[in-house]
Design a protein around this motif. Structure first.
Motif, PDB file in Angstrom:
ATOM      1  N   TYR A 125       0.849  -1.192   0.000  1.00 41.41           N
ATOM      2  CA  TYR A 125       0.000   0.000   0.000  1.00 41.41           C
ATOM      3  C   TYR A 125       0.881   1.238   0.000  1.00 41.41           C
ATOM      4  O   TYR A 125       2.093   1.165   0.255  1.00 41.41           O
ATOM      5  N   THR A 126       0.260   2.379  -0.308  1.00 44.92           N
ATOM      6  CA  THR A 126       0.952   3.662  -0.183  1.00 44.92           C
ATOM      7  C   THR A 126       0.316   4.456   0.940  1.00 44.92           C
ATOM      8  O   THR A 126      -0.864   4.317   1.243  1.00 44.92           O
ATOM      9  N   ARG A 127       1.127   5.309   1.572  1.00 44.60           N
ATOM     10  CA  ARG A 127       0.652   6.302   2.526  1.00 44.60           C
ATOM     11  C   ARG A 127       0.987   7.648   1.924  1.00 44.60           C
ATOM     12  O   ARG A 127       2.148   8.040   1.902  1.00 44.60           O
ATOM     13  N   GLY A 128       0.005   8.357   1.391  1.00 46.19           N
ATOM     14  CA  GLY A 128       0.308   9.585   0.695  1.00 46.19           C
ATOM     15  C   GLY A 128       0.981   9.273  -0.633  1.00 46.19           C
ATOM     16  O   GLY A 128       0.957   8.148  -1.127  1.00 46.19           O
ATOM     17  N   ALA A 129       1.639  10.273  -1.220  1.00 52.11           N
ATOM     18  CA  ALA A 129       2.205  10.120  -2.557  1.00 52.11           C
ATOM     19  C   ALA A 129       3.610   9.536  -2.562  1.00 52.11           C
ATOM     20  O   ALA A 129       4.029   8.937  -3.553  1.00 52.11           O
ATOM     21  N   ASP A 130       4.336   9.662  -1.459  1.00 50.95           N
ATOM     22  CA  ASP A 130       5.771   9.382  -1.501  1.00 50.95           C
ATOM     23  C   ASP A 130       6.233   8.277  -0.561  1.00 50.95           C
ATOM     24  O   ASP A 130       7.431   8.151  -0.297  1.00 50.95           O
ATOM     25  N   LEU A 131       5.321   7.474  -0.040  1.00 50.19           N
ATOM     26  CA  LEU A 131       5.691   6.371   0.843  1.00 50.19           C
ATOM     27  C   LEU A 131       4.931   5.125   0.419  1.00 50.19           C
ATOM     28  O   LEU A 131       3.706   5.161   0.249  1.00 50.19           O
ATOM     29  N   ALA A 132       5.659   4.036   0.244  1.00 55.69           N
ATOM     30  CA  ALA A 132       5.041   2.756  -0.104  1.00 55.69           C
ATOM     31  C   ALA A 132       5.597   1.664   0.806  1.00 55.69           C
ATOM     32  O   ALA A 132       6.771   1.714   1.220  1.00 55.69           O
ATOM     33  N   VAL A 133       4.758   0.695   1.106  1.00 54.63           N
ATOM     34  CA  VAL A 133       5.132  -0.424   1.966  1.00 54.63           C
ATOM     35  C   VAL A 133       4.771  -1.710   1.249  1.00 54.63           C
ATOM     36  O   VAL A 133       3.685  -1.816   0.659  1.00 54.63           O
ATOM     37  N   ALA A 134       5.660  -2.682   1.295  1.00 55.96           N
ATOM     38  CA  ALA A 134       5.381  -3.986   0.699  1.00 55.96           C
ATOM     39  C   ALA A 134       5.947  -5.072   1.604  1.00 55.96           C
ATOM     40  O   ALA A 134       7.084  -4.958   2.076  1.00 55.96           O
ATOM     41  N   VAL A 135       5.163  -6.112   1.846  1.00 56.84           N
ATOM     42  CA  VAL A 135       5.611  -7.209   2.698  1.00 56.84           C
ATOM     43  C   VAL A 135       5.188  -8.541   2.088  1.00 56.84           C
ATOM     44  O   VAL A 135       4.260  -8.616   1.287  1.00 56.84           O
ATOM     45  N   THR A 136       5.901  -9.588   2.508  1.00 64.07           N
ATOM     46  CA  THR A 136       5.616 -10.944   2.070  1.00 64.07           C
ATOM     47  C   THR A 136       4.612 -11.585   3.010  1.00 64.07           C
ATOM     48  O   THR A 136       4.704 -11.424   4.229  1.00 64.07           O
ATOM     49  N   ARG A 137       3.660 -12.320   2.443  1.00 67.41           N
ATOM     50  CA  ARG A 137       2.730 -13.105   3.269  1.00 67.41           C
ATOM     51  C   ARG A 137       2.679 -14.536   2.754  1.00 67.41           C
ATOM     52  O   ARG A 137       2.955 -14.806   1.593  1.00 67.41           O
ATOM     53  N   LEU A 138       2.347 -15.448   3.651  1.00 64.69           N
ATOM     54  CA  LEU A 138       2.246 -16.881   3.340  1.00 64.69           C
ATOM     55  C   LEU A 138       3.529 -17.388   2.681  1.00 64.69           C
ATOM     56  O   LEU A 138       3.527 -17.896   1.559  1.00 64.69           O
ATOM     57  N   PRO A 139       4.664 -17.273   3.384  1.00 59.63           N
ATOM     58  CA  PRO A 139       5.970 -17.586   2.781  1.00 59.63           C
ATOM     59  C   PRO A 139       6.170 -19.068   2.457  1.00 59.63           C
ATOM     60  O   PRO A 139       6.913 -19.390   1.521  1.00 59.63           O
ATOM     61  N   VAL A 140       5.553 -19.971   3.189  1.00 59.78           N
ATOM     62  CA  VAL A 140       5.713 -21.392   2.898  1.00 59.78           C
ATOM     63  C   VAL A 140       5.081 -21.728   1.554  1.00 59.78           C
ATOM     64  O   VAL A 140       5.682 -22.413   0.702  1.00 59.78           O
ATOM     65  N   GLY A 141       3.880 -21.264   1.348  1.00 59.37           N
ATOM     66  CA  GLY A 141       3.221 -21.490   0.065  1.00 59.37           C
ATOM     67  C   GLY A 141       3.958 -20.850  -1.088  1.00 59.37           C
ATOM     68  O   GLY A 141       4.012 -21.390  -2.197  1.00 59.37           O
ATOM     69  N   LEU A 142       4.548 -19.684  -0.825  1.00 59.17           N
ATOM     70  CA  LEU A 142       5.329 -19.002  -1.853  1.00 59.17           C
ATOM     71  C   LEU A 142       6.499 -19.874  -2.304  1.00 59.17           C
ATOM     72  O   LEU A 142       6.735 -20.072  -3.505  1.00 59.17           O
ATOM     73  N   GLU A 143       7.235 -20.408  -1.337  1.00 52.56           N
ATOM     74  CA  GLU A 143       8.386 -21.241  -1.668  1.00 52.56           C
ATOM     75  C   GLU A 143       7.959 -22.524  -2.374  1.00 52.56           C
ATOM     76  O   GLU A 143       8.575 -22.946  -3.361  1.00 52.56           O
ATOM     77  N   ALA A 144       6.881 -23.125  -1.893  1.00 54.36           N
ATOM     78  CA  ALA A 144       6.410 -24.373  -2.481  1.00 54.36           C
ATOM     79  C   ALA A 144       5.980 -24.196  -3.926  1.00 54.36           C
ATOM     80  O   ALA A 144       6.091 -25.123  -4.752  1.00 54.36           O
ATOM     81  N   ALA A 145       5.490 -23.000  -4.259  1.00 57.59           N
ATOM     82  CA  ALA A 145       4.997 -22.737  -5.609  1.00 57.59           C
ATOM     83  C   ALA A 145       6.113 -22.330  -6.567  1.00 57.59           C
ATOM     84  O   ALA A 145       5.848 -22.121  -7.759  1.00 57.59           O
ATOM     85  N   GLY A 146       7.326 -22.186  -6.051  1.00 54.87           N
ATOM     86  CA  GLY A 146       8.426 -21.841  -6.938  1.00 54.87           C
ATOM     87  C   GLY A 146       8.954 -20.435  -6.787  1.00 54.87           C
ATOM     88  O   GLY A 146       9.731 -19.959  -7.627  1.00 54.87           O
ATOM     89  N   GLY A 147       8.555 -19.731  -5.750  1.00 54.61           N
ATOM     90  CA  GLY A 147       9.081 -18.389  -5.516  1.00 54.61           C
ATOM     91  C   GLY A 147       8.353 -17.321  -6.301  1.00 54.61           C
ATOM     92  O   GLY A 147       7.259 -17.530  -6.835  1.00 54.61           O
ATOM     93  N   TRP A 148       8.998 -16.157  -6.403  1.00 53.30           N
ATOM     94  CA  TRP A 148       8.340 -14.989  -6.985  1.00 53.30           C
ATOM     95  C   TRP A 148       8.198 -15.063  -8.497  1.00 53.30           C
ATOM     96  O   TRP A 148       7.272 -14.509  -9.073  1.00 53.30           O
TER      97      TRP A 148
END
Length: 758
Positions: free
Chosen positions: A693-716
């Motif tokens: 998400y963004t907070r205002g125009a100049d700040l963005a946040v990104a995080v990983t969720r469900l990391p086990v499933g991510l790895e099992a599916a082959g990563g990003w």
């Protein structure tokens, strides 16, 4: 109004005083904190380790250093540009040591003619105040008279003027109180209390005189600028919370005020409350929930059913609440029922009890919240048609007199029934997936999707942007990192189920719900010292009230539970199996911890950091979460991070300190970045594993969720996060950001991005 950019919660106690808090103020400033947030600071029961058992609201607690040390702390914080938020307890005072509470001592000594008789919610029509302190009623024979006081071992009570002479028992019979066996308290108590704690007597702050007396000192600190914010404990226990907050705001117009209000999903904060928001349990539910995989629900339900753990949540909850109305808060229910006019006493009792059991939220505030009241009445009518006449009478009388005694008392008490029945009983019985069993949580909802999270976060920004947000408090059932590692299990339901079957066959606990809770707790806190786990399981068993309780003990069962941690850890093969499983989930748990922490620190609201949780903290429910914090280690790690170190993600927890420090300093130095809220959506095969998400125009946040499933599916793979135009830099690494998610998360599974030279 003084709204802090963030807060840091400390638990003051005789071993950590005002002076100790002042000593860490510089560290908190360097960390990026905006205000020190302290547990209650008013005089409390001698030796109290938490301060919620206030005995004198007119002075700073001497065991914390008293008024001089309090002023020194305030001066130190002001010098560093930090605010001070204090926790206040308007609902009750401690009467555990009567002589320590001059108000209660006066009432016991002089009865209803006492100067402070109106301060406490006593049912004077019942006769002398009943004090359930004796081993049993016959123990009145053990009373003695010493120094013009009645004495029962360590308990001392006043003797009314003119009632001296004769045997101690004869003196006792002349008093304005009666000492009775402790087991009679739940059914016969003649004063309102806090939940089922007879040592905490309810205070009538709805009386203007009582409000002034109990709040005058704290409000003086606010007026003088020493205190910049107030956290109000348990407002649902008050007769009229809306009126209370109006008076509080009138007396502290510039203070930041947050209320410890538990909101059910979809329930709004009462509009009449003049507060800046809640203390953040709603945010906790949302932030923790988005890191739980809903796909794990069937596997955990199957395991619970197989082990004999009940999985019908609402049935378990109703049974637990009924235990509270019928066994624990009996005196309160009877007092309310007696106010219902022209209804058979037993029918009235059942109608009152069942209505509180059926409440969909903690309480209503009639005429506000009338829909919740109507839902409760309608629900009971459907389930108990035999009570329809009594329910009609109850409904009519309450609606006709929303400010009357009946309406007031049933609303005050419904919150107690819900809290005691749900938080303190159901959450230890319904152990299907304990990561959901949190204050403010709803364990029947397995996780939260990203779109719902965005909707709720945007709603907080629009409605209560100055509300507190939290992940760990002094009241949470487990700390944020314990919960984050436990959340990994939702991605591995089959593996965990197989492990629990193996482990239970070898060293299971005889009560199914405690057994399942114990294995979840063990892997979530590993490596945990056996005494800590033993104490937690003892509390969990007694709170669950299935095989034992605080009042009715099954000594053999308690002995088995106490031996369990040592038995498990002493079984080398079993311990190795548990350790191997923990190694499988530890890394994903760290990723969850970093993700939820960065979200809490940057999403709408004022984030609170609970003491010590800037590093990994695998604590359990109190008193485990009040253990001393090693600030020396934290200072050393913070200095290295401030000098540019980018620590790896390992058992030291330094990576979490990096995230906390960078996010807090950004809020501290550039508060204007944290305005507004808009979802960012990743694209590609692993898009569901990104929360951004963004907070205002100049700040963005990104995080990983469900990391086990991510790895099992082959990563990003080809997943990208399109960012608004411009050059974006990750504050955590100093690297220029790219839309390629694999590159963005190359160093850490989270990113804190600013655009241009912001």
């Amino acid at each position: 109004m003084t709204v802090p950019e963030s807060t840091y919660r400390v638990q003051l106690r005789p071993e950590f005083t005002f002076s100790d808090a002042a000593e860490i103020a510089g560290y908190l400033r360097e960390l990026g904190i905006g205000a020190l947030y302290a547990s209650p600071v008013l005089d409390a029961t001698p030796g109290s380790t938490h301060g919620y058992d206030v005995v004198d609201p007119t002075r700073a607690r001497p065991e914390l250093g008293g008024e001089d040390a309090r002023k020194n702390l305030s001066a130190k914080l002001r010098e560093l540009g930090l605010g001070l938020v204090v926790d206040i307890v308007p609902n009750h005072m401690s009467v555990e040591v009567p002589k320590a509470n001059r108000f209660w001592w006066d009432v016991l000594k002089h009865g209803r003619d006492a100067e402070f008789a109106a301060y406490f919610d006593v049912d004077w029509a019942r006769g002398p105040i009943l004090l359930p302190v004796l081993g049993d009623d016959d123990a009145v024979a053990e009373l003695t008279v010493e120094d013009d006081e009645l004495v029962y071992y360590d308990h001392r009570f006043p003797i009314a003027p003119g009632t001296e002479g004769g045997t101690p028992q004869e003196v006792h019979e002349r008093q304005h109180y009666r000492l009775i066996g402790w087991r009679r308290g739940n059914a016969e108590l003649s004063y309102r209390r806090f939940f089922d704690i007879t040592n905490l007597a309810a205070v009538r702050v709805e009386d203007p005189t009582v409000f002034v007396e109990t709040h005058g000192e704290v409000l003086r600190w606010v007026a003088e600028g020493d205190v910049t914010g107030l956290r109000v404990d348990h407002p649902d226990g008050l007769a009229d919370p809306g009126d209370y907050f109006r008076r509080l705001r009138e007396n502290a117009p510039n203070a930041w005020i947050v209320a410890e209000k538990i909101l059910h999903p979809g329930e709004p904060l009462p509009q009449s409350w003049r507060v800046d928001g809640t203390t953040g349990y709603d945010a906790l539910r949302e932030i923790a929930g988005v890191f739980v995989d809903p796909a794990g629900e069937p596997g955990f339900t199957e395991l619970a059913n197989e082990l004999g753990v009940k999985t019908g949540y609402h049935r378990v909850e109703a049974e637990a609440r009924r235990l509270v109305t019928d066994k624990i808060l009996v005196a309160e229910v009877r007092r309310i029922a007696a106010l219902l006019r022209d209804v058979d006493a037993e029918q009235a009792r059942q109608a009152v009890a069942e209505t509180m059991i059926a409440f969909p939220v903690y309480r209503s505030y009639l005429p506000e919240g009338a829909a919740n009241w109507a839902t409760a009445i309608a629900g009971v009518k459907t389930a108990r048609p035999d009570l329809e006449s009594a329910l009609d009478a109850l409904d009519a009388q309450v609606r006709a007199e929303p400010g009357g005694e009946l309406a007031t008392r049933i609303q005050q008490t419904s919150g107690m029934v819900v809290a005691k029945g749900t938080e303190d009983t159901t959450f230890y019985r319904y152990t299907r997936f304990a990561a959901l069993n949190e204050v403010g949580g709803n364990p029947d909802r397995f996780g939260l999707d990203v779109e719902e999270f965005h909707r709720l976060a945007a709603g907080r920004e629009a409605g209560h942007p100055a509300a507190m947000t939290t992940l760990t408090t002094h009241d949470t059932k487990r700390s944020e990192d314990t919960r984050a590692r436990m959340a990994v299990l939702a991605e591995l339901p089959g593996e965990f189920a197989d492990a629990v079957r193996r482990w239970s066959a070898r060293r299971g606990i005889g009560e199914p719900s405690l057994n399942l809770l114990a294995w979840q707790t063990l892997v979530a806190t590993w490596p945990i010292e056996p005494p800590r786990l033993r104490d937690y399981l003892d509390k969990a068993a007694k709170e669950g009230k299935l095989r034992t309780s605080w009042t009715d003990h099954d000594e053999a069962f308690e002995a088995d539970v106490a031996a369990w941690p040592e038995d498990v850890l002493g079984d080398a093969e079993l311990a190795a199996d548990v350790e191997a499983f923990v190694a499988r989930i530890a890394g994903p748990g760290y990723a969850n911890s970093l993700g939820q922490k960065l979200v809490q620190l940057t999403a709408p609201g004022v984030p609170d950091v609970y003491q010590g949780t800037e590093l990994w903290d695998f604590s359990l429910v109190d008193p485990d979460n009040r253990r001393p914090v090693d600030y020396g280690t934290r200072r050393e790690l913070l200095k290295r991070i401030a000098d540019g170190e980018q620590p790896g993600i390992d058992a030291t927890g330094a990576a979490k300190l990096l995230v906390v420090h960078k996010a807090l300093r950004l809020r501290q130095d550039h508060p204007g970045l944290f305005r507004g809220y808009r979802p960012l959506r990743a694209e590609g095969v692993a898009a569901e594993h990104v929360l951004a998400y963004t907070r205002g125009a100049d700040l963005a946040v990104a995080v990983t969720r469900l990391p086990v499933g991510l790895e099992a599916a082959g990563g990003w793979r080809d997943t990208v996060l399109p960012l608004p135009d411009g050059v974006w830099t990750d504050v955590l690494t100093g690297r220029e950001a790219t839309a390629d998610v694999a590159t963005l998360f190359e160093r850490y599974p989270v990113a804190l991005l600013v655009r241009g030279d912001a």
